[in-house]
Design a protein around this motif. Structure first.
Motif, PDB file in Angstrom:
ATOM      1  N   SER A  40      57.646  43.941  34.981  1.00  0.00           N
ATOM      2  CA  SER A  40      58.899  43.731  34.274  1.00  0.00           C
ATOM      3  C   SER A  40      59.206  44.998  33.480  1.00  0.00           C
ATOM      4  N   PRO A  41      60.452  45.139  33.006  1.00  0.00           N
ATOM      5  CA  PRO A  41      60.788  46.341  32.225  1.00  0.00           C
ATOM      6  C   PRO A  41      59.921  46.503  30.973  1.00  0.00           C
ATOM      7  N   GLU A  42      59.414  45.375  30.461  1.00  0.00           N
ATOM      8  CA  GLU A  42      58.645  45.442  29.222  1.00  0.00           C
ATOM      9  C   GLU A  42      57.159  45.679  29.447  1.00  0.00           C
ATOM     10  N   LYS A  43      56.715  45.502  30.704  1.00  0.00           N
ATOM     11  CA  LYS A  43      55.287  45.561  30.965  1.00  0.00           C
ATOM     12  C   LYS A  43      54.969  46.498  32.118  1.00  0.00           C
ATOM     13  N   GLU A  44      53.737  46.960  32.130  1.00  0.00           N
ATOM     14  CA  GLU A  44      53.256  47.706  33.289  1.00  0.00           C
ATOM     15  C   GLU A  44      52.979  46.725  34.432  1.00  0.00           C
ATOM     16  N   ARG A  45      52.828  47.263  35.615  1.00  0.00           N
ATOM     17  CA  ARG A  45      52.517  46.412  36.760  1.00  0.00           C
ATOM     18  C   ARG A  45      51.170  45.717  36.523  1.00  0.00           C
ATOM     19  N   GLU A  46      51.173  44.411  36.776  1.00  0.00           N
ATOM     20  CA  GLU A  46      49.956  43.638  36.520  1.00  0.00           C
ATOM     21  C   GLU A  46      49.621  42.753  37.707  1.00  0.00           C
ATOM     22  N   ALA A  47      48.339  42.525  37.871  1.00  0.00           N
ATOM     23  CA  ALA A  47      47.888  41.661  38.953  1.00  0.00           C
ATOM     24  C   ALA A  47      48.232  40.214  38.655  1.00  0.00           C
ATOM     25  N   VAL A  48      48.514  39.463  39.702  1.00  0.00           N
ATOM     26  CA  VAL A  48      48.795  38.035  39.575  1.00  0.00           C
ATOM     27  C   VAL A  48      47.712  37.230  40.294  1.00  0.00           C
ATOM     28  N   ALA A  49      47.483  37.560  41.564  1.00  0.00           N
ATOM     29  CA  ALA A  49      46.500  36.835  42.357  1.00  0.00           C
ATOM     30  C   ALA A  49      46.089  37.689  43.547  1.00  0.00           C
ATOM     31  N   ILE A  50      44.857  37.484  43.988  1.00  0.00           N
ATOM     32  CA  ILE A  50      44.397  38.182  45.180  1.00  0.00           C
ATOM     33  C   ILE A  50      43.688  37.207  46.098  1.00  0.00           C
ATOM     34  N   TYR A  51      43.605  37.570  47.386  1.00  0.00           N
ATOM     35  CA  TYR A  51      42.813  36.809  48.336  1.00  0.00           C
ATOM     36  C   TYR A  51      41.856  37.751  49.035  1.00  0.00           C
ATOM     37  N   ASP A  52      40.575  37.442  48.893  1.00  0.00           N
ATOM     38  CA  ASP A  52      39.516  38.263  49.476  1.00  0.00           C
ATOM     39  C   ASP A  52      39.114  37.668  50.820  1.00  0.00           C
ATOM     40  N   ASN A  53      39.471  38.330  51.890  1.00  0.00           N
ATOM     41  CA  ASN A  53      39.159  37.821  53.226  1.00  0.00           C
ATOM     42  C   ASN A  53      37.675  37.948  53.578  1.00  0.00           C
ATOM     43  N   ASP A  54      36.927  38.747  52.818  1.00  0.00           N
ATOM     44  CA  ASP A  54      35.488  38.867  53.085  1.00  0.00           C
ATOM     45  C   ASP A  54      34.728  37.618  52.650  1.00  0.00           C
ATOM     46  N   ILE A  55      35.189  36.981  51.593  1.00  0.00           N
ATOM     47  CA  ILE A  55      34.498  35.797  51.068  1.00  0.00           C
ATOM     48  C   ILE A  55      35.416  34.590  50.996  1.00  0.00           C
ATOM     49  N   TYR A  56      36.617  34.734  51.570  1.00  0.00           N
ATOM     50  CA  TYR A  56      37.567  33.614  51.664  1.00  0.00           C
ATOM     51  C   TYR A  56      37.805  32.977  50.294  1.00  0.00           C
ATOM     52  N   THR A  57      38.110  33.812  49.348  1.00  0.00           N
ATOM     53  CA  THR A  57      38.254  33.343  47.977  1.00  0.00           C
ATOM     54  C   THR A  57      39.525  33.892  47.348  1.00  0.00           C
ATOM     55  N   ALA A  58      40.221  33.036  46.637  1.00  0.00           N
ATOM     56  CA  ALA A  58      41.392  33.433  45.863  1.00  0.00           C
ATOM     57  C   ALA A  58      40.998  33.586  44.394  1.00  0.00           C
ATOM     58  N   THR A  59      41.588  34.558  43.743  1.00  0.00           N
ATOM     59  CA  THR A  59      41.350  34.796  42.323  1.00  0.00           C
ATOM     60  C   THR A  59      42.685  34.968  41.630  1.00  0.00           C
ATOM     61  N   TYR A  60      42.806  34.389  40.446  1.00  0.00           N
ATOM     62  CA  TYR A  60      44.061  34.413  39.703  1.00  0.00           C
ATOM     63  C   TYR A  60      43.840  34.964  38.302  1.00  0.00           C
ATOM     64  N   VAL A  61      44.880  35.573  37.756  1.00  0.00           N
ATOM     65  CA  VAL A  61      44.813  35.924  36.342  1.00  0.00           C
ATOM     66  C   VAL A  61      45.014  34.646  35.541  1.00  0.00           C
ATOM     67  N   ASP A  62      44.501  34.639  34.338  1.00  0.00           N
ATOM     68  CA  ASP A  62      44.498  33.416  33.539  1.00  0.00           C
ATOM     69  C   ASP A  62      45.899  32.853  33.315  1.00  0.00           C
ATOM     70  N   SER A  63      46.884  33.707  33.174  1.00  0.00           N
ATOM     71  CA  SER A  63      48.222  33.246  32.818  1.00  0.00           C
ATOM     72  C   SER A  63      48.898  32.433  33.920  1.00  0.00           C
ATOM     73  N   VAL A  64      48.398  32.498  35.150  1.00  0.00           N
ATOM     74  CA  VAL A  64      49.036  31.756  36.247  1.00  0.00           C
ATOM     75  C   VAL A  64      48.132  30.683  36.841  1.00  0.00           C
ATOM     76  N   LYS A  65      46.906  30.594  36.377  1.00  0.00           N
ATOM     77  CA  LYS A  65      45.981  29.593  36.917  1.00  0.00           C
ATOM     78  C   LYS A  65      46.545  28.194  36.754  1.00  0.00           C
ATOM     79  N   GLY A  66      46.448  27.422  37.832  1.00  0.00           N
ATOM     80  CA  GLY A  66      46.955  26.065  37.806  1.00  0.00           C
ATOM     81  C   GLY A  66      48.437  25.946  38.120  1.00  0.00           C
ATOM     82  N   ARG A  67      49.132  27.079  38.167  1.00  0.00           N
ATOM     83  CA  ARG A  67      50.574  27.052  38.463  1.00  0.00           C
ATOM     84  C   ARG A  67      50.902  27.789  39.758  1.00  0.00           C
ATOM     85  N   PHE A  68      50.190  28.864  40.045  1.00  0.00           N
ATOM     86  CA  PHE A  68      50.457  29.671  41.233  1.00  0.00           C
ATOM     87  C   PHE A  68      49.347  29.460  42.263  1.00  0.00           C
TER      88      PHE A  68
END
Length: 125
Positions: A40-68
């Motif tokens: 956003s204009p007020e913030k630097e680029r930040e991670a939201v979520a990733i998917y690791d195909n090596d271990i078939y695992t999704a990881t989320y930043v705390d601010s979106v957990k349970g919603r995204f």
């Protein structure tokens, strides 16, 4: 050259939902480390979520957990980000990103080397 193409952004009211899509070349979504970032204009680029195909695992930043939810359809070569319960602070340009292997510091944008052009998300209160 890997190219990523995002779509699905738009304007919603707080509490609403959107599903973002990222189309990638064949086999990229199923083999690369895939992620969603936002800026956003007020913030630097930040991670939201990733998917690791090596271990078939999704990881989320705390601010979106349970919603995204990050997911992928390998047959369609598409990465998704389902966003529910959107808040005004979720607004921004959302970018799809890829890197051959998930980096240890995955939340740092400079660790990723392939980016889409972004899709805009607006959330009104």
């Amino acid at each position: 050259q890997v190219q990523l193409v995002e779509s699905g952004g738009g304007s919603v009211q707080a509490g609403g939902s959107l599903r973002l899509s990222c189309v990638a070349p064949v086999n990229v979504v199923s083999t690369y480390c895939m992620g969603w970032f936002r800026q956003s204009p007020e913030k630097e680029r930040e991670a939201v979520a990733i998917y690791d195909n090596d271990i078939y695992t999704a990881t989320y930043v705390d601010s979106v957990k349970g919603r995204f939810t990050i997911s992928h359809d390998n047959a369609e070569n598409t990465l998704y980000l389902q966003m529910n319960g959107l808040k005004p602070e979720d607004a921004g340009m959302y970018y799809c990103a890829a890197v051959f292997r998930c980096p240890f510091m995955w939340h740092q944008p400079q660790k990723w080397n392939v980016w889409g052009q972004g899709t805009q998300v607006t959330v009104s209160s």
